[in-house]
Design a protein around this motif. Structure first.
Motif: not given
Length: 476
Positions: A23-25, A160-161, A169-174
């Motif tokens: 997630t690059d967190g 659109l993601y 990571g995808d969820v946190l970004g979205a």
């Protein structure tokens, strides 16, 4: 950069680092089973522990900056011995968490995340929400291609993601900066879900748990979940099933939906009150068209083969147009929060509880050149009628579209050559997943399917209607 939330402190340090990297967190924030903050650790601290000799399998709890107190009503901050940077980071995270989860989210909704928004229902819902003035963001792995939202790419308030609801990571970004979430994602339909039960559970159950947990931690209380009336399964047909009636699933698809509903109820509290919508069998035109639904496939067979096949016929099934489904979601988002918070609604209409042979009669009436063809063998054991009064009384919701209207519109679309053969791979969830068992192969399968369609057609025949908002000669 965002923090990665973890529930429970038994996750290994190596797994925690892997999640942060994906997630690059900044690091991890750990909550207990009562949603209180246990502690936090930055990415540097996790890696530093390994350099100091801690084994990768050691629990992340061994390197957490632990809170000095553990109040019942809110998380706490690290103690005074923690490094200043970690204190500042964690205070920022806790302050944000506390502010956003202090109570029901009554703020005006501007941006909506539609998980699975490129799908059959989602592509219609996105258009409905955009027309209503919302900004729309879609999180979708595009396992059925991008056809459903291709025409929206240039819309100012649309994003659109391409991503996976199973990935933190995808969820946190979205979810960043969104005000509400509609979860339509997953593998849909009995045939498609039976292909790979393990994958079905990942997409249809585990992703729901992950998505809902993260939304809860980030204070996103407006959370709508797409369930199905298939949870009622098989009944004696003497009455209509209400939202409080016992469930009797006969498929993996329905069982996974029931488990997801249970997960959402277990997560629910005064800070997270999701709304569950159990949809009747959906029919109607969508930019991501499907011809593996009974309300769509029967008209297609009538047009292409001159027959309306009926297997069994005495099974009851509720039906609802996809545009009416989209309106139901929109109405729930626009409703006062207290009217929908923590509620379950059946979505459909009492008038469209049809036996399969009654449905076939409506289709045959609109395709008079076709004959009904009865088969004794039953390929689907589901049989149930459903009561839809609750949504009507609570939100004054009433479907406006009928099977007959749909058949007449679909006939015009067929006659205008708006669709390729209804048996094309892209029109079937199961056929698409069989041809593209992994996301990486999806684009190639869709492109090959479209190429084969072009070869079958007269080159002068336009196919723009298949990727636009409406088919020529018909309506959505």
């Amino acid at each position: 950069m965002r923090w990665v939330p973890l529930t429970g402190d038994d996750t290994s340090i190596s797994e925690a680092i892997a999640r942060v990297d994906r997630t690059d967190g900044r690091g991890v924030v750990v909550f207990d089973d009562r949603n209180r903050l246990v502690g936090a650790a930055t990415s540097d601290r996790l890696r530093g522990a390994l350099l100091e000799g801690t084994t990768p399998d050691a629990p992340v709890s061994s390197v957490l900056d632990e809170p000095t107190t553990a109040r019942d009503d809110a998380p706490s901050v690290p103690g005074p011995d923690a490094e200043d940077e970690r204190i500042d980071d964690t205070v920022e995270t806790v302050a944000s968490w506390t502010e956003r989860t202090a109570g029901p989210n009554e703020a005006d909704i501007e941006t909506i995340l539609v998980v699975g928004g490129a799908g059959y229902v989602g592509s219609v819902l996105c258009r409905c929400l955009l027309e209503d003035g919302f900004a729309v963001r879609v999180l979708d792995p595009l396992m059925y291609g991008a056809r459903g939202v291709a025409a929206l790419a240039d819309r100012e308030r649309f994003e659109l993601y391409r991503g996976d609801a199973r990935a933190v990571g995808d969820v946190l970004g979205a979810i960043e900066d969104v005000d509400a979430v509609v979860h339509l994602g997953g593998i849909v339909g009995d045939p498609a879900t039976e292909l790979d039960p393990r994958k079905t559970l990942e997409y249809n159950l585990h992703s729901t748990q992950l998505l809902a947990s993260i939304c809860k931690y980030h204070g996103l209380n407006r959370f709508l979940f797409a369930s199905t009336c298939s949870v009622y399964g098989r009944t004696d047909g003497t009455g209509r099933c209400t939202e409080d009636d016992p469930l009797n699933p006969v498929s993996l698809y329905a069982r996974a939906k029931i488990q997801s509903e249970r997960v959402l109820r277990e997560l629910a509290d005064d800070r997270f009150e999701p709304t569950i919508l159990r949809m009747a069998t959906v029919y109607g035109y969508s930019p991501r068209m499907r011809f593996d639904l009974v309300g769509n496939v029967l008209p297609a067979k009538a047009h292409e083969k001159g027959v309306v096949p009926v297997f069994g016929g005495d099974q009851y099934r509720p039906n609802v147009h996809v545009e009416d489904v989209a309106r139901a979601y929109r109405d729930c988002l626009n409703a006062p929060f207290e009217d929908v918070a923590g509620e379950t609604f059946n979505v459909g209409s009492n008038e469209q509880n049809y036996r399969i042979d009654e449905l076939a009669t409506v289709v045959a009436d609109t395709f008079p050149e076709a004959e009904i063809e009865y088969h004794d063998d039953r390929t689907d054991e589901r049989s149930y009628r459903v009561e839809f009064a609750k949504l009507q009384s609570r939100l004054d919701f009433e479907p406006t579209r009928t099977i007959r209207d749909h058949c007449l519109e679909l006939r015009e679309a067929f006659e205008a050559d708006a669709f390729a053969s209804s048996t094309a791979t892209r029109y079937s969830n199961r056929a698409t997943l069989e041809a593209a068992p992994s996301h990486e192969e999806t684009d190639a399968v869709i492109e090959a399917d479209e190429a084969s369609v072009l070869e079958e057609r007269d080159e002068s025949t336009p196919i723009e209607a298949e990727v636009g908002d409406r088919p020529s000669g018909g309506t959505r």
